[in-house]
Write a protein that holds these residues in place. Structure first.
Motif, short mmCIF file in Angstrom:
data_model
loop_
_atom_site.label_atom_id
_atom_site.label_comp_id
_atom_site.label_asym_id
_atom_site.label_seq_id
_atom_site.Cartn_x
_atom_site.Cartn_y
_atom_site.Cartn_z
N LYS A 1 0.84 -1.20 0.00
CA LYS A 1 0.00 0.00 0.00
C LYS A 1 0.88 1.26 0.00
O LYS A 1 1.96 1.28 0.58
CB LYS A 1 -0.92 -0.01 1.22
N ARG A 2 0.32 2.30 -0.67
CA ARG A 2 1.05 3.56 -0.79
C ARG A 2 0.56 4.51 0.31
O ARG A 2 -0.64 4.78 0.41
CB ARG A 2 0.80 4.16 -2.18
N VAL A 3 1.48 4.99 1.13
CA VAL A 3 1.14 5.78 2.32
C VAL A 3 1.76 7.17 2.24
O VAL A 3 2.89 7.33 1.77
CB VAL A 3 1.62 5.04 3.60
N ALA A 4 0.98 8.17 2.71
CA ALA A 4 1.48 9.54 2.75
C ALA A 4 1.18 10.17 4.11
O ALA A 4 0.23 9.77 4.79
CB ALA A 4 0.81 10.37 1.64
N THR A 5 2.01 11.12 4.51
CA THR A 5 1.66 11.97 5.65
C THR A 5 1.77 13.42 5.18
O THR A 5 2.65 13.75 4.38
CB THR A 5 2.58 11.74 6.88
N ILE A 6 0.84 14.24 5.67
CA ILE A 6 0.78 15.63 5.21
C ILE A 6 0.78 16.56 6.42
O ILE A 6 0.12 16.29 7.42
CB ILE A 6 -0.51 15.85 4.37
N TRP A 7 1.48 17.66 6.28
CA TRP A 7 1.58 18.65 7.37
C TRP A 7 0.94 19.95 6.90
O TRP A 7 1.50 20.67 6.11
CB TRP A 7 3.06 18.85 7.71
N LEU A 8 -0.28 20.21 7.41
CA LEU A 8 -0.94 21.49 7.10
C LEU A 8 -0.72 22.42 8.30
O LEU A 8 0.41 22.58 8.74
CB LEU A 8 -2.43 21.25 6.77
N ASP A 9 -1.79 23.06 8.84
CA ASP A 9 -1.56 24.01 9.93
C ASP A 9 -1.56 23.30 11.29
O ASP A 9 -2.56 23.29 12.01
CB ASP A 9 -2.61 25.12 9.90
N GLY A 10 -0.42 22.70 11.61
CA GLY A 10 -0.20 22.06 12.90
C GLY A 10 1.21 22.39 13.34
O GLY A 10 1.98 23.00 12.59
N SER B 1 7.62 -0.26 7.63
CA SER B 1 8.28 0.06 6.34
C SER B 1 8.38 -1.17 5.43
O SER B 1 8.50 -1.03 4.22
CB SER B 1 9.66 0.67 6.58
N CYS B 2 8.33 -2.36 6.02
CA CYS B 2 8.37 -3.58 5.20
C CYS B 2 7.00 -3.89 4.60
O CYS B 2 6.86 -4.78 3.76
CB CYS B 2 8.80 -4.77 6.06
N MET B 3 5.96 -3.16 5.07
CA MET B 3 4.60 -3.46 4.61
C MET B 3 4.03 -2.35 3.73
O MET B 3 2.89 -2.45 3.27
CB MET B 3 3.68 -3.63 5.84
N MET B 4 4.76 -1.24 3.55
CA MET B 4 4.16 -0.11 2.82
C MET B 4 5.23 0.65 2.04
O MET B 4 6.42 0.53 2.33
CB MET B 4 3.49 0.86 3.80
N ASP B 5 4.75 1.41 1.05
CA ASP B 5 5.62 2.34 0.33
C ASP B 5 5.27 3.75 0.79
O ASP B 5 4.13 4.19 0.61
CB ASP B 5 5.33 2.27 -1.18
N MET B 6 6.21 4.45 1.39
CA MET B 6 5.96 5.84 1.77
C MET B 6 6.17 6.68 0.51
O MET B 6 7.28 6.70 -0.05
CB MET B 6 6.94 6.24 2.88
N VAL B 7 5.11 7.37 0.04
CA VAL B 7 5.22 8.04 -1.26
C VAL B 7 5.22 9.57 -1.15
O VAL B 7 5.52 10.26 -2.12
CB VAL B 7 4.09 7.59 -2.21
N TYR B 8 4.85 10.09 0.03
CA TYR B 8 4.84 11.56 0.18
C TYR B 8 4.81 11.86 1.68
O TYR B 8 4.06 11.25 2.43
CB TYR B 8 3.58 12.14 -0.47
N SER B 9 5.64 12.83 2.11
CA SER B 9 5.70 13.15 3.54
C SER B 9 6.66 14.32 3.75
O SER B 9 7.58 14.52 2.95
CB SER B 9 6.22 11.92 4.31
N PRO B 10 6.50 15.08 4.85
CA PRO B 10 7.52 16.08 5.19
C PRO B 10 8.87 15.45 5.48
O PRO B 10 9.89 16.13 5.47
CB PRO B 10 6.97 16.76 6.46
N TYR B 11 8.88 14.13 5.75
CA TYR B 11 10.15 13.45 5.99
C TYR B 11 10.93 13.22 4.70
O TYR B 11 12.08 12.80 4.72
CB TYR B 11 9.93 12.06 6.62
N MET B 12 10.25 13.43 3.56
CA MET B 12 10.87 13.10 2.26
C MET B 12 10.94 14.36 1.40
O MET B 12 10.19 15.30 1.60
CB MET B 12 10.01 12.06 1.51
N ASP B 13 11.82 14.33 0.41
CA ASP B 13 11.95 15.48 -0.48
C ASP B 13 11.15 15.24 -1.76
O ASP B 13 11.72 15.07 -2.83
CB ASP B 13 13.43 15.74 -0.79
N ILE B 14 9.82 15.21 -1.61
CA ILE B 14 8.94 15.04 -2.77
C ILE B 14 7.98 16.22 -2.79
O ILE B 14 7.31 16.50 -1.79
CB ILE B 14 8.17 13.71 -2.69
N LYS B 15 7.95 16.94 -3.90
CA LYS B 15 7.21 18.21 -3.95
C LYS B 15 5.73 18.04 -4.27
O LYS B 15 4.90 18.78 -3.77
CB LYS B 15 7.82 19.16 -5.00
#
Ligand code: SF4
Length: 174
Positions: free
Chosen positions: A2-11, A30-44
């Protein structure tokens, strides 16, 4: 996977810090998912076809508004991650006084520059909103911050196609 994302708005990013507090459990996930977007990563750009997204923070700017609609359109399971996302919480305290008073206090009264920025930074909305007032939300993960064990149990259950039960890990516990 599964493709997983975390998003940081106004927090304050505290809920994302709690995510990191999963410590060694992160390795298991991490062995069960693909992290595809997050403040932890450099993806715009937020990608298409995200399975699970955890959204921290409320909707406070025009930019947040645009982002959350785009995220909803491209996400199967959207989680309001923490009390700012669920109720507005700290971010929504601005609603008592309005944007002008907050901007004056921060950039005129308490700043040496005495200029309210109007370029680069996104324009504040008149009212801060929790996420569910703008888009549909599938799960509400309460807490300020959300306890890391509740984050772990929720993500793990969803990755295993189970309905998460985090009632014993939050203040709404049994
Ligand atoms: Fe920070 Fe609390 Fe809001 Fe999470 S819910 S972003 S910890 S203020």
């Amino acid at each position: 996977m599964k493709r997983v994302a975390t998003i940081w708005l106004d927090g304050c990013s505290g809920c994302h810090m709690s995510f990191l507090d999963m410590d060694s459990r992160l390795i298991e996930l991490s062995c069960m998912m693909d992290m595809v977007y997050s403040p932890y990563m450099d993806i715009k750009e937020y990608p298409q076809d995200v399975d699970i997204a955890l959204v921290e923070g409320s909707i406070s700017t025009e930019d947040d508004l645009k982002k959350i609609k785009h995220i909803r359109e491209n996400t199967k399971t959207l989680i309001a991650f923490g009390d700012c996302a669920i109720t507005g919480n700290i971010s929504a305290m601005k609603n008592f006084v309005g944007s002008d008073e907050v901007l004056n206090r921060a950039y005129i009264e308490l700043s040496c520059n005495k200029v309210i920025p109007n370029k680069v930074v996104p324009r504040l909305l008149d009212r801060v909103s929790p996420i569910h007032e703008i888009v549909s939300v599938d799960y509400f993960l309460a807490g300020c911050p959300t306890p890391s064990i509740a984050i772990y149990e929720t993500i793990k259950s969803l990755l295993e196609d189970k309905i998460p039960d985090i009632s014993s890990f939050t203040r709404f516990g049994k």
